[in-house]
Write a protein that holds these residues in place. Structure first.
Motif, PDB file in Angstrom:
ATOM      1  N   GLU A 107       1.003  -1.152   0.179  1.00 39.94           N
ATOM      2  CA  GLU A 107       0.011   0.201   0.023  1.00 39.94           C
ATOM      3  C   GLU A 107       0.718   1.378  -0.132  1.00 39.94           C
ATOM      4  OE1 GLU A 107      -2.728  -0.084   3.281  1.00 39.94           O
ATOM      5  OE2 GLU A 107      -3.468  -2.099   2.567  1.00 39.94           O
ATOM      6  N   LEU A 108       2.103   1.254   0.746  1.00 38.68           N
ATOM      7  CA  LEU A 108       2.867   2.412   0.841  1.00 38.68           C
ATOM      8  C   LEU A 108       3.452   2.651  -0.748  1.00 38.68           C
ATOM      9  CD1 LEU A 108       4.796   1.748   3.864  1.00 38.68           C
ATOM     10  CD2 LEU A 108       3.185   3.504   3.625  1.00 38.68           C
ATOM     11  N   LEU A 109       3.772   1.688  -1.259  1.00 37.93           N
ATOM     12  CA  LEU A 109       4.642   1.739  -2.546  1.00 37.93           C
ATOM     13  C   LEU A 109       3.523   2.336  -3.685  1.00 37.93           C
ATOM     14  CD1 LEU A 109       6.489  -1.373  -2.691  1.00 37.93           C
ATOM     15  CD2 LEU A 109       7.672   1.078  -2.678  1.00 37.93           C
ATOM     16  N   ALA A 110       2.367   1.916  -3.691  1.00 38.48           N
ATOM     17  CA  ALA A 110       1.157   2.166  -4.634  1.00 38.48           C
ATOM     18  C   ALA A 110       1.044   3.626  -4.158  1.00 38.48           C
ATOM     19  CB  ALA A 110      -0.237   1.282  -4.405  1.00 38.48           C
ATOM     20  N   HIS A 116       4.235  10.503  -6.963  1.00 39.80           N
ATOM     21  CA  HIS A 116       5.299  11.034  -7.732  1.00 39.80           C
ATOM     22  C   HIS A 116       4.931  11.033  -9.176  1.00 39.80           C
ATOM     23  CE1 HIS A 116       7.386  10.306  -4.032  1.00 39.80           C
ATOM     24  NE2 HIS A 116       7.755   9.075  -4.103  1.00 39.80           N
ATOM     25  N   THR A 117       3.933  10.350  -9.562  1.00 34.41           N
ATOM     26  CA  THR A 117       3.631  10.419 -11.051  1.00 34.41           C
ATOM     27  C   THR A 117       2.433  11.464 -11.273  1.00 34.41           C
ATOM     28  OG1 THR A 117       2.192   8.732 -10.639  1.00 34.41           O
ATOM     29  CG2 THR A 117       4.314   8.080 -11.266  1.00 34.41           C
ATOM     30  N   LEU A 125       6.707  20.458 -17.140  1.00 37.84           N
ATOM     31  CA  LEU A 125       6.891  19.256 -17.880  1.00 37.84           C
ATOM     32  C   LEU A 125       5.645  18.909 -18.271  1.00 37.84           C
ATOM     33  CD1 LEU A 125       9.374  17.514 -18.477  1.00 37.84           C
ATOM     34  CD2 LEU A 125       8.457  15.650 -16.869  1.00 37.84           C
ATOM     35  N   PRO A 126       5.623  18.803 -19.868  1.00 37.71           N
ATOM     36  CA  PRO A 126       4.410  18.334 -20.350  1.00 37.71           C
ATOM     37  C   PRO A 126       3.948  17.016 -20.234  1.00 37.71           C
ATOM     38  CG  PRO A 126       6.004  19.423 -22.053  1.00 37.71           C
ATOM     39  CD  PRO A 126       6.587  19.248 -20.734  1.00 37.71           C
ATOM     40  N   GLU A 127       2.820  16.803 -20.081  1.00 30.84           N
ATOM     41  CA  GLU A 127       2.223  15.498 -19.353  1.00 30.84           C
ATOM     42  C   GLU A 127       2.762  14.349 -20.197  1.00 30.84           C
ATOM     43  OE1 GLU A 127       0.064  12.625 -17.352  1.00 30.84           O
ATOM     44  OE2 GLU A 127       0.237  14.878 -17.024  1.00 30.84           O
ATOM     45  N   TYR A 137       4.594   2.324 -17.695  1.00 29.11           N
ATOM     46  CA  TYR A 137       3.663   2.291 -17.019  1.00 29.11           C
ATOM     47  C   TYR A 137       2.906   3.814 -16.787  1.00 29.11           C
ATOM     48  CZ  TYR A 137       5.931  -1.856 -15.399  1.00 29.11           C
ATOM     49  OH  TYR A 137       6.824  -2.906 -15.372  1.00 29.11           O
ATOM     50  N   GLY A 138       3.531   4.825 -17.201  1.00 31.46           N
ATOM     51  CA  GLY A 138       2.946   5.891 -17.183  1.00 31.46           C
ATOM     52  C   GLY A 138       2.419   6.271 -15.657  1.00 31.46           C
ATOM     53  N   ARG A 139       1.401   6.733 -15.335  1.00 30.06           N
ATOM     54  CA  ARG A 139       0.716   6.936 -13.763  1.00 30.06           C
ATOM     55  C   ARG A 139       0.170   5.764 -13.446  1.00 30.06           C
ATOM     56  NH1 ARG A 139      -2.736  12.281 -13.279  1.00 30.06           N
ATOM     57  NH2 ARG A 139      -2.388  11.574 -10.908  1.00 30.06           N
TER      58      ARG A 139
END
Length: 283
Positions: A107-110, A116-117, A125-127, A137-139
């Protein structure tokens, strides 16, 4: 704040109810270190006065099950740091740390990945470029990587890394922390290296516990804001490394954002293939 420490005083690192035995391996001169900003008589860790003797980390690691003391190779903020920050001056906050077992590492990592994303309010920064950083993976959080089969002994891998670190940086000092496992040594000592990302180091310890099980990771070296782990079961292909790299980015985005160019998860993953040591740096 420090105090002179004969070997029997290592018992002061433990709660009064704990029954532990002192190390058989002879220790160099050192002292117990009290947290600088906390009103407590319980030391956070033991610190050698000078560089760690070659081979002693491995000897103390082998005794951990009997002594309950996890060894760390400790580095200072810079080589000319007379206070040997954060270790020599007790710049640690063990009283601020929670129980690593109270947190769910997946859960922490998710959650961190999502944070961060996500675009920041002042992000220029453009999307599309931001998504490219964490491609493919993108977001979208890919989920934690699966466990890997151990092909080498995690403890021997840790011993080898300790010898390598000390050979490359012989001024590193030895620390001892009263912790049941290496992952917990960081929060028990009150280390605050990731403070700019999260103040409770028990969150990091929770993730490291999981990595101990899935990757055969061991905590070996710690600096002011750096961490070096040994890894007995690193990914062996780029495809396997990508979800592992995503975990690294979630825990420590500076590894990708400010690491080696190109600053992408795809490139970072390639550097993890077959690598038996992982280094983290929180800006």
């Amino acid at each position: 704040m420090t105090s002179e420490t004969p070997a029997p005083a290592l018992r002061d690192l433990f709660p009064e109810t704990a029954e532990r035995h002192p190390p058989v391996a002879p220790l160099p001169p050192g002292r117990l270190v009290l947290p600088e900003e906390e009103d407590t008589e319980r030391p956070a860790f033991w610190l050698s006065d000078g560089p760690a003797p070659a081979g002693l980390w491995a000897a103390l690691r082998a005794e951990h099950g009997r002594t309950g003391l996890w060894p760390l190779l400790l580095d200072a903020l810079d080589d000319d740091d007379e206070d040997y920050r954060p270790w020599g001056n007790g710049e640690v906050l063990p009283g601020d740390m929670s129980d690593p077992g109270a947190h769910a590492p997946a859960e922490l990592l998710a959650r961190w990945w999502s944070e961060h994303t996500a675009p920041a309010e002042d992000d220029a920064l453009p999307e599309a470029e931001r998504a490219a950083v964490t491609s493919p993976y993108g977001r979208s959080w890919p989920g934690a990587a699966g466990p890997r089969r151990l092909v080498v002994d995690p403890d021997r891998t840790a011993d080898d890394l300790a010898a390598h670190l000390l050979a490359g940086h012989p001024t590193m000092r030895l620390g001892l922390v009263a912790a049941d496992r290496g992952a917990d040594a960081l929060s028990t000592a009150g280390w605050t290296g990731p403070m700019n990302h999260f103040a409770d180091t028990a969150l990091l310890s929770s993730v490291l516990r999981d990595w101990e099980e899935r990757y055969g990771a061991r905590v070996v070296g710690v600096g002011f804001d750096t961490l070096v782990l040994s890894v007995a079961a690193p990914p062996t292909t780029h495809a396997d490394a990508l979800p592992v790299a995503a975990e690294h980015f979630a825990l420590c985005p500076d590894n990708v954002w400010q690491g080696e160019s190109p600053h992408t998860l795809f490139a970072y993953a390639q550097r993890l293939v077959g690598d038996h040591s992982w280094t983290f740096w929180w800006d």
